[in-house]
Design a protein around this motif. Sequence first.
Motif, PDB file in Angstrom:
ATOM      1  N   ASP A 164     -14.866  -8.918  15.300  1.00  0.00           N
ATOM      2  CA  ASP A 164     -13.650  -9.479  15.746  1.00  0.00           C
ATOM      3  C   ASP A 164     -12.919  -8.532  16.353  1.00  0.00           C
ATOM      4  OD1 ASP A 164     -10.614 -10.928  14.065  1.00  0.00           O
ATOM      5  OD2 ASP A 164     -10.842 -10.246  16.030  1.00  0.00           O
ATOM      6  N   ASN A 191     -10.923 -14.439   6.286  1.00  0.00           N
ATOM      7  CA  ASN A 191     -11.381 -13.549   7.362  1.00  0.00           C
ATOM      8  C   ASN A 191     -10.598 -13.007   8.502  1.00  0.00           C
ATOM      9  OD1 ASN A 191     -13.958 -13.944   6.132  1.00  0.00           O
ATOM     10  ND2 ASN A 191     -14.488 -15.168   7.536  1.00  0.00           N
ATOM     11  N   PHE A 208       0.455  -5.281   9.085  1.00  0.00           N
ATOM     12  CA  PHE A 208       1.377  -4.432   8.478  1.00  0.00           C
ATOM     13  C   PHE A 208       2.597  -4.317   8.814  1.00  0.00           C
ATOM     14  CE2 PHE A 208      -1.696  -2.085   5.343  1.00  0.00           C
ATOM     15  CZ  PHE A 208      -2.759  -2.199   5.865  1.00  0.00           C
ATOM     16  N   LEU A 251      -4.159   1.029  -2.534  1.00  0.00           N
ATOM     17  CA  LEU A 251      -3.512  -0.549  -2.831  1.00  0.00           C
ATOM     18  C   LEU A 251      -2.611  -0.107  -4.143  1.00  0.00           C
ATOM     19  CD1 LEU A 251      -3.303  -3.505  -2.304  1.00  0.00           C
ATOM     20  CD2 LEU A 251      -5.128  -3.637  -3.997  1.00  0.00           C
ATOM     21  N   TYR A 287     -12.791  -5.541  13.301  1.00  0.00           N
ATOM     22  CA  TYR A 287     -13.536  -6.210  12.444  1.00  0.00           C
ATOM     23  C   TYR A 287     -14.899  -6.177  12.285  1.00  0.00           C
ATOM     24  CZ  TYR A 287     -14.268  -9.726   8.555  1.00  0.00           C
ATOM     25  OH  TYR A 287     -14.610 -10.348   7.726  1.00  0.00           O
ATOM     26  N   GLU A 299     -10.457  -6.218  -2.065  1.00  0.00           N
ATOM     27  CA  GLU A 299      -9.650  -5.065  -1.736  1.00  0.00           C
ATOM     28  C   GLU A 299      -9.992  -4.289  -0.540  1.00  0.00           C
ATOM     29  OE1 GLU A 299      -8.651  -2.441  -4.872  1.00  0.00           O
ATOM     30  OE2 GLU A 299      -7.680  -0.861  -3.490  1.00  0.00           O
ATOM     31  N   GLN A 300      -9.238  -3.982   0.340  1.00  0.00           N
ATOM     32  CA  GLN A 300      -9.765  -3.008   1.329  1.00  0.00           C
ATOM     33  C   GLN A 300      -9.704  -1.400   0.822  1.00  0.00           C
ATOM     34  OE1 GLN A 300      -8.381  -3.642   5.436  1.00  0.00           O
ATOM     35  NE2 GLN A 300      -8.421  -5.656   4.936  1.00  0.00           N
ATOM     36  N   SER A 336     -15.443 -10.227   2.951  1.00  0.00           N
ATOM     37  CA  SER A 336     -14.371 -10.548   3.856  1.00  0.00           C
ATOM     38  C   SER A 336     -13.254 -11.420   3.409  1.00  0.00           C
ATOM     39  CB  SER A 336     -15.125 -11.177   5.173  1.00  0.00           C
ATOM     40  OG  SER A 336     -15.621 -12.351   4.968  1.00  0.00           O
ATOM     41  N   PHE A 356      -9.217   2.370   2.030  1.00  0.00           N
ATOM     42  CA  PHE A 356      -9.020   3.104   3.198  1.00  0.00           C
ATOM     43  C   PHE A 356      -9.505   4.495   3.078  1.00  0.00           C
ATOM     44  CE2 PHE A 356      -6.301   0.673   5.924  1.00  0.00           C
ATOM     45  CZ  PHE A 356      -6.066  -0.521   5.146  1.00  0.00           C
ATOM     46  N   GLY A 357      -9.946   5.131   4.165  1.00  0.00           N
ATOM     47  CA  GLY A 357     -10.434   6.585   4.345  1.00  0.00           C
ATOM     48  C   GLY A 357      -9.353   7.172   4.777  1.00  0.00           C
ATOM     49  N   LEU A 382      -7.576   4.944  11.163  1.00  0.00           N
ATOM     50  CA  LEU A 382      -8.049   4.734   9.855  1.00  0.00           C
ATOM     51  C   LEU A 382      -9.115   3.585   9.994  1.00  0.00           C
ATOM     52  CD1 LEU A 382      -4.478   4.395   8.362  1.00  0.00           C
ATOM     53  CD2 LEU A 382      -6.182   5.932   8.073  1.00  0.00           C
ATOM     54  N   TYR A 401     -13.201  -2.356   8.802  1.00  0.00           N
ATOM     55  CA  TYR A 401     -12.151  -2.607   9.720  1.00  0.00           C
ATOM     56  C   TYR A 401     -11.852  -1.161  10.152  1.00  0.00           C
ATOM     57  CZ  TYR A 401     -11.350  -6.642   6.316  1.00  0.00           C
ATOM     58  OH  TYR A 401     -11.861  -7.552   5.519  1.00  0.00           O
ATOM     59  N   TYR A 405      -8.364   0.593  11.955  1.00  0.00           N
ATOM     60  CA  TYR A 405      -6.779   0.262  12.468  1.00  0.00           C
ATOM     61  C   TYR A 405      -6.082   1.339  12.936  1.00  0.00           C
ATOM     62  CZ  TYR A 405      -6.566  -3.479   8.554  1.00  0.00           C
ATOM     63  OH  TYR A 405      -6.880  -4.454   7.723  1.00  0.00           O
ATOM     64  N   PHE A 417      -4.213  -3.331  13.455  1.00  0.00           N
ATOM     65  CA  PHE A 417      -5.635  -3.858  13.605  1.00  0.00           C
ATOM     66  C   PHE A 417      -6.237  -3.721  14.803  1.00  0.00           C
ATOM     67  CE2 PHE A 417      -9.293  -6.049  12.825  1.00  0.00           C
ATOM     68  CZ  PHE A 417      -9.431  -6.995  13.873  1.00  0.00           C
ATOM     69  N   LEU A 465      -4.564   5.368   2.856  1.00  0.00           N
ATOM     70  CA  LEU A 465      -3.778   4.157   1.979  1.00  0.00           C
ATOM     71  C   LEU A 465      -4.325   3.682   0.687  1.00  0.00           C
ATOM     72  CD1 LEU A 465      -2.847   3.907   5.186  1.00  0.00           C
ATOM     73  CD2 LEU A 465      -2.248   1.411   4.370  1.00  0.00           C
ATOM     74  N   LYS A 501      -0.673  -6.634  -5.278  1.00  0.00           N
ATOM     75  CA  LYS A 501      -1.128  -7.684  -4.439  1.00  0.00           C
ATOM     76  C   LYS A 501      -0.735  -8.900  -5.024  1.00  0.00           C
ATOM     77  CE  LYS A 501      -5.926  -7.881  -5.929  1.00  0.00           C
ATOM     78  NZ  LYS A 501      -7.202  -7.841  -5.224  1.00  0.00           N
ATOM     79  N   TYR A 528       0.861  -1.300   0.003  1.00  0.00           N
ATOM     80  CA  TYR A 528      -0.019  -0.047  -0.124  1.00  0.00           C
ATOM     81  C   TYR A 528       0.949   1.044  -0.058  1.00  0.00           C
ATOM     82  CZ  TYR A 528      -4.208  -2.425   1.051  1.00  0.00           C
ATOM     83  OH  TYR A 528      -5.476  -3.365   1.027  1.00  0.00           O
ATOM     84  N   LEU A 576       0.742   0.349  11.486  1.00  0.00           N
ATOM     85  CA  LEU A 576      -0.647   0.328  11.412  1.00  0.00           C
ATOM     86  C   LEU A 576      -1.171  -1.001  12.088  1.00  0.00           C
ATOM     87  CD1 LEU A 576      -0.834   1.106   7.859  1.00  0.00           C
ATOM     88  CD2 LEU A 576      -2.758   1.761   9.272  1.00  0.00           C
TER      89      LEU A 576
END
Lengths: 114, 115
Positions: free
Chosen positions: B56, A99, A104, A46, B48, B103-104, B98, B106-107, B91, B33, B35, B45, A44, A49, A36, B43
Amino acid sequence: AQSVTQLDSQVPVFEEAPVELRCNYSSSVSVYLFWYVQYPNQGLQLLLKYLSGSTLVKGINGFEAEFNKSQTSFHLRKPSVHISDTAEYFCAVSSYSGNTPLVFGKGTRLSVIA
Amino acid sequence: GAGVSQSPSNKVTEKGKDVELRCDPISGHTALYWYRQSLGQGLEFLIYFQGNSAPDKSGLPSDRFSAERTGGSVSTLTIQRTQQEDSAVYLCASSLGSGIGYEQYFGPGTRLTVT
């Protein structure tokens, strides 16, 4: 559990020079690997991958990375950097179980010098 | 289309106060998620959410931290009795599902400063 080590916290490089940002991971299970990029004051994004297949992965902005299972590495490379590549780069892993959140590395700050 | 949004962008609070951080995920994304990005720590976690499943919470650093997700969309991260070590950028990310193929996104983060 997985862990990620980014060996360089800062990498200065001159514009148009090549760059390699190093990433090593540790995991007892098979993993997926990610890079990232975080530009100043942004979230962030991407870059690329590795999920399966070819070990050489090409991403956006001319970056590529090579998965080396025997060396547990996933180094990021670009043959010629631009000023606009100045940013923080994060390597991340996730296990095959799906899941699970990303784990990172601590990041590498790439500074491109004119 | 709209990305992940977070508010506020910056928050300064006094030690001991409670704070709430908000995340609006991308519409239709079922996974969300949180972070934390601290200086020198990278970063980490925190928590989630996936659909209606129990979250989680394995990454929450203490019981002062909690999060909820209402209606499967907006999420709020609450930090009670803030401490100086809570200062960080928080973040939020969302993804369509899931599975790892998703792809995640991010804000921009919320920068929290505890004085």
